[in-house]
Design a protein around this motif. Sequence first.
Motif, PDB file in Angstrom:
ATOM      1  N   ASN A  92      13.366 -73.794 145.736  1.00 27.88           N
ATOM      2  CA  ASN A  92      14.186 -72.757 144.768  1.00 27.88           C
ATOM      3  C   ASN A  92      14.301 -71.414 145.639  1.00 27.88           C
ATOM      4  O   ASN A  92      14.917 -70.627 145.091  1.00 27.88           O
ATOM      5  N   ALA A  93      13.133 -70.893 146.262  1.00 28.71           N
ATOM      6  CA  ALA A  93      13.103 -69.697 147.040  1.00 28.71           C
ATOM      7  C   ALA A  93      14.581 -69.212 147.562  1.00 28.71           C
ATOM      8  O   ALA A  93      15.078 -70.333 148.283  1.00 28.71           O
ATOM      9  N   VAL A  94      14.646 -68.180 147.627  1.00 25.98           N
ATOM     10  CA  VAL A  94      16.020 -67.403 148.102  1.00 25.98           C
ATOM     11  C   VAL A  94      15.852 -66.266 148.627  1.00 25.98           C
ATOM     12  O   VAL A  94      15.050 -65.328 148.071  1.00 25.98           O
ATOM     13  N   ARG A  95      16.329 -65.844 149.626  1.00 28.13           N
ATOM     14  CA  ARG A  95      16.570 -64.356 150.115  1.00 28.13           C
ATOM     15  C   ARG A  95      18.107 -63.947 149.517  1.00 28.13           C
ATOM     16  O   ARG A  95      19.213 -64.283 150.004  1.00 28.13           O
ATOM     17  N   TRP A  96      17.892 -63.044 148.805  1.00 26.85           N
ATOM     18  CA  TRP A  96      19.060 -62.196 148.158  1.00 26.85           C
ATOM     19  C   TRP A  96      19.663 -61.150 148.975  1.00 26.85           C
ATOM     20  O   TRP A  96      19.120 -60.641 149.707  1.00 26.85           O
ATOM     21  N   PRO A  97      21.051 -61.024 148.796  1.00 28.77           N
ATOM     22  CA  PRO A  97      21.727 -60.007 149.716  1.00 28.77           C
ATOM     23  C   PRO A  97      20.885 -58.481 149.268  1.00 28.77           C
ATOM     24  O   PRO A  97      20.382 -58.536 148.174  1.00 28.77           O
ATOM     25  N   ASP A  98      20.964 -57.460 150.444  1.00 34.64           N
ATOM     26  CA  ASP A  98      20.179 -56.428 149.965  1.00 34.64           C
ATOM     27  C   ASP A  98      20.903 -55.414 149.290  1.00 34.64           C
ATOM     28  O   ASP A  98      20.417 -54.485 148.710  1.00 34.64           O
ATOM     29  N   ARG A  99      22.311 -55.783 148.972  1.00 35.37           N
ATOM     30  CA  ARG A  99      23.200 -55.009 147.876  1.00 35.37           C
ATOM     31  C   ARG A  99      24.056 -55.886 147.298  1.00 35.37           C
ATOM     32  O   ARG A  99      24.407 -57.043 147.702  1.00 35.37           O
ATOM     33  N   LEU A 100      24.463 -55.163 146.143  1.00 42.78           N
ATOM     34  CA  LEU A 100      25.427 -55.931 145.538  1.00 42.78           C
ATOM     35  C   LEU A 100      26.841 -56.199 146.152  1.00 42.78           C
ATOM     36  O   LEU A 100      27.237 -55.335 147.180  1.00 42.78           O
ATOM     37  N   VAL A 110      32.482 -57.337 157.524  1.00 42.59           N
ATOM     38  CA  VAL A 110      31.022 -57.611 157.202  1.00 42.59           C
ATOM     39  C   VAL A 110      30.508 -57.680 158.649  1.00 42.59           C
ATOM     40  O   VAL A 110      30.624 -58.711 159.394  1.00 42.59           O
ATOM     41  N   PRO A 111      29.457 -56.898 159.033  1.00 38.81           N
ATOM     42  CA  PRO A 111      28.897 -56.982 160.226  1.00 38.81           C
ATOM     43  C   PRO A 111      27.971 -58.301 160.447  1.00 38.81           C
ATOM     44  O   PRO A 111      27.526 -58.911 159.458  1.00 38.81           O
ATOM     45  N   VAL A 112      28.040 -58.796 161.474  1.00 39.19           N
ATOM     46  CA  VAL A 112      27.447 -60.171 161.832  1.00 39.19           C
ATOM     47  C   VAL A 112      25.903 -60.093 161.588  1.00 39.19           C
ATOM     48  O   VAL A 112      25.420 -61.082 161.066  1.00 39.19           O
ATOM     49  N   SER A 113      25.429 -58.928 161.755  1.00 38.61           N
ATOM     50  CA  SER A 113      23.903 -58.893 161.338  1.00 38.61           C
ATOM     51  C   SER A 113      23.796 -59.028 159.851  1.00 38.61           C
ATOM     52  O   SER A 113      22.629 -59.580 159.549  1.00 38.61           O
ATOM     53  N   GLU A 114      24.551 -58.649 159.164  1.00 40.49           N
ATOM     54  CA  GLU A 114      24.509 -58.929 157.695  1.00 40.49           C
ATOM     55  C   GLU A 114      24.506 -60.461 157.185  1.00 40.49           C
ATOM     56  O   GLU A 114      23.789 -60.905 156.314  1.00 40.49           O
ATOM     57  N   TRP A 115      25.425 -61.145 158.175  1.00 44.16           N
ATOM     58  CA  TRP A 115      25.327 -62.383 157.815  1.00 44.16           C
ATOM     59  C   TRP A 115      24.189 -63.252 158.514  1.00 44.16           C
ATOM     60  O   TRP A 115      23.436 -64.052 157.647  1.00 44.16           O
ATOM     61  N   THR A 116      23.646 -62.918 159.336  1.00 47.09           N
ATOM     62  CA  THR A 116      22.260 -63.503 160.228  1.00 47.09           C
ATOM     63  C   THR A 116      20.909 -63.068 159.081  1.00 47.09           C
ATOM     64  O   THR A 116      20.319 -63.985 159.048  1.00 47.09           O
ATOM     65  N   ASP A 117      21.141 -62.007 158.569  1.00 43.10           N
ATOM     66  CA  ASP A 117      20.005 -61.534 157.864  1.00 43.10           C
ATOM     67  C   ASP A 117      19.859 -62.395 156.392  1.00 43.10           C
ATOM     68  O   ASP A 117      18.893 -62.614 155.960  1.00 43.10           O
ATOM     69  N   LEU A 118      20.918 -62.676 156.059  1.00 43.82           N
ATOM     70  CA  LEU A 118      20.946 -63.588 154.934  1.00 43.82           C
ATOM     71  C   LEU A 118      21.034 -65.269 155.211  1.00 43.82           C
ATOM     72  O   LEU A 118      20.335 -65.964 154.575  1.00 43.82           O
ATOM     73  N   TRP A 119      21.776 -65.361 156.071  1.00 40.49           N
ATOM     74  CA  TRP A 119      21.834 -66.938 156.560  1.00 40.49           C
ATOM     75  C   TRP A 119      20.583 -67.480 157.210  1.00 40.49           C
ATOM     76  O   TRP A 119      20.305 -68.714 156.796  1.00 40.49           O
ATOM     77  N   ARG A 120      19.882 -66.868 157.938  1.00 40.12           N
ATOM     78  CA  ARG A 120      18.652 -67.597 158.381  1.00 40.12           C
ATOM     79  C   ARG A 120      17.660 -67.821 157.611  1.00 40.12           C
ATOM     80  O   ARG A 120      17.247 -68.864 157.690  1.00 40.12           O
ATOM     81  N   PRO A 121      17.165 -66.666 156.623  1.00 37.19           N
ATOM     82  CA  PRO A 121      16.222 -67.396 155.805  1.00 37.19           C
ATOM     83  C   PRO A 121      16.458 -68.368 154.881  1.00 37.19           C
ATOM     84  O   PRO A 121      15.851 -69.379 154.399  1.00 37.19           O
ATOM     85  N   GLY A 157      37.183 -69.904 141.386  1.00 31.01           N
ATOM     86  CA  GLY A 157      37.977 -69.213 140.562  1.00 31.01           C
ATOM     87  C   GLY A 157      37.509 -67.498 140.755  1.00 31.01           C
ATOM     88  O   GLY A 157      36.787 -67.084 141.547  1.00 31.01           O
ATOM     89  N   PRO A 158      38.049 -66.607 139.603  1.00 30.08           N
ATOM     90  CA  PRO A 158      37.775 -65.283 139.882  1.00 30.08           C
ATOM     91  C   PRO A 158      36.193 -65.045 139.317  1.00 30.08           C
ATOM     92  O   PRO A 158      35.750 -65.936 138.666  1.00 30.08           O
ATOM     93  N   GLY A 159      35.616 -63.969 139.844  1.00 27.80           N
ATOM     94  CA  GLY A 159      34.388 -63.664 139.180  1.00 27.80           C
ATOM     95  C   GLY A 159      33.299 -63.410 140.392  1.00 27.80           C
ATOM     96  O   GLY A 159      32.089 -63.132 140.247  1.00 27.80           O
ATOM     97  N   HIS A 160      33.749 -64.028 141.509  1.00 27.76           N
ATOM     98  CA  HIS A 160      32.567 -64.051 142.682  1.00 27.76           C
ATOM     99  C   HIS A 160      33.345 -63.480 144.114  1.00 27.76           C
ATOM    100  O   HIS A 160      33.091 -63.852 145.131  1.00 27.76           O
ATOM    101  N   PRO A 161      34.055 -62.277 143.730  1.00 25.70           N
ATOM    102  CA  PRO A 161      34.278 -61.617 145.081  1.00 25.70           C
ATOM    103  C   PRO A 161      33.239 -61.004 146.069  1.00 25.70           C
ATOM    104  O   PRO A 161      32.453 -60.670 145.363  1.00 25.70           O
ATOM    105  N   GLY A 162      33.358 -61.216 147.216  1.00 24.32           N
ATOM    106  CA  GLY A 162      32.468 -60.384 148.109  1.00 24.32           C
ATOM    107  C   GLY A 162      31.220 -61.442 148.409  1.00 24.32           C
ATOM    108  O   GLY A 162      30.082 -60.494 148.872  1.00 24.32           O
ATOM    109  N   ILE A 165      29.147 -64.609 152.085  1.00 24.74           N
ATOM    110  CA  ILE A 165      27.850 -64.900 153.072  1.00 24.74           C
ATOM    111  C   ILE A 165      26.965 -65.618 152.215  1.00 24.74           C
ATOM    112  O   ILE A 165      26.372 -66.730 152.652  1.00 24.74           O
ATOM    113  N   TYR A 166      26.509 -65.302 151.050  1.00 22.98           N
ATOM    114  CA  TYR A 166      25.536 -66.005 150.278  1.00 22.98           C
ATOM    115  C   TYR A 166      25.956 -67.300 149.817  1.00 22.98           C
ATOM    116  O   TYR A 166      25.443 -68.499 149.740  1.00 22.98           O
ATOM    117  N   GLY A 167      27.347 -67.565 149.496  1.00 23.67           N
ATOM    118  CA  GLY A 167      27.976 -68.827 149.249  1.00 23.67           C
ATOM    119  C   GLY A 167      28.016 -69.850 150.317  1.00 23.67           C
ATOM    120  O   GLY A 167      27.641 -70.774 150.052  1.00 23.67           O
TER     121      GLY A 167
END
Length: 256
Positions: A92-100, A110-121, A157-162, A165-167
């Motif tokens: 269940n553990a997850v690393r959330w995005p640093d910002r909304l 979106v910077p590649v570093s932002e992808w990897t910071d979330l993707w890797r963990p 559908g609508p409701g999850h723009p941006g 990376i997390y998806g």
Amino acid sequence: MDLGLLDKVVVVTGASRGIGRATALAFAAEGARVALTYRARRDAAEAAVAEIAAAGGHGLALRMDLSDPDTIAEAVAAVRDRWGGIDGLVANAVRWPDRLPDPDRHFEDVPVSEWTDLWRPNTEGMIALMQAALPAMRGRADGRIVLVSSDVARHRGPGHPGLGIYGAAKASISGLANGLIAELGGDILVNIVAPGLTVTEHNLAAMPQSARDAQIARTPTGRLSTPDDVARAIVFLCSAANGNITGDTVNVTGGI
């Protein structure tokens, strides 16, 4: 219904709050011995263990950071040393995005570093967890794994723009599960639980009431899921009551 969880050893990662905490308490209520992992909220994890102990159960709080494979291996080793092995694993553990997420920011900006910071963990950390835990699970009766994903991984559908990376990170769980079920067969059943927007401390802080109201209006059941709703689905899939369900995804979304 007897879920067959008495004295089973279950690890619930990311269990200091929200869905993880509710799941750990639900397993303990069924008589399981529960290891709860946390990354930073030690006091909250230990409070959950104290609650389990006060009810006559057995709990253990362990630090685990998805971005640090050593802490994953150490947590699994501690469970094995204490209770001999692992019967159920809830990832269940997850690393959330640093910002909304910013709906006005283009995907290509979106910077590649932002992808990897979330993707890797959220991907490599999950793989490291499986590799550490499986040797402690093989050969035990009624082995069960539940990987916690999100409806963001499939929502169109609508409701999850941006949230690309997390998806994408959450969608990778499906590929991991496919590989596990092919290898583990009937020895260890592997399933995914994909919650929708759930009333957790994190989500309440992250989403304004107007956004929550809009989601409720689109939900057939007329309410958002609670951590207990998700926990009950996880506990069933990890129990002996689940005799032959593997490779499936249970969506706890209120029908959205």
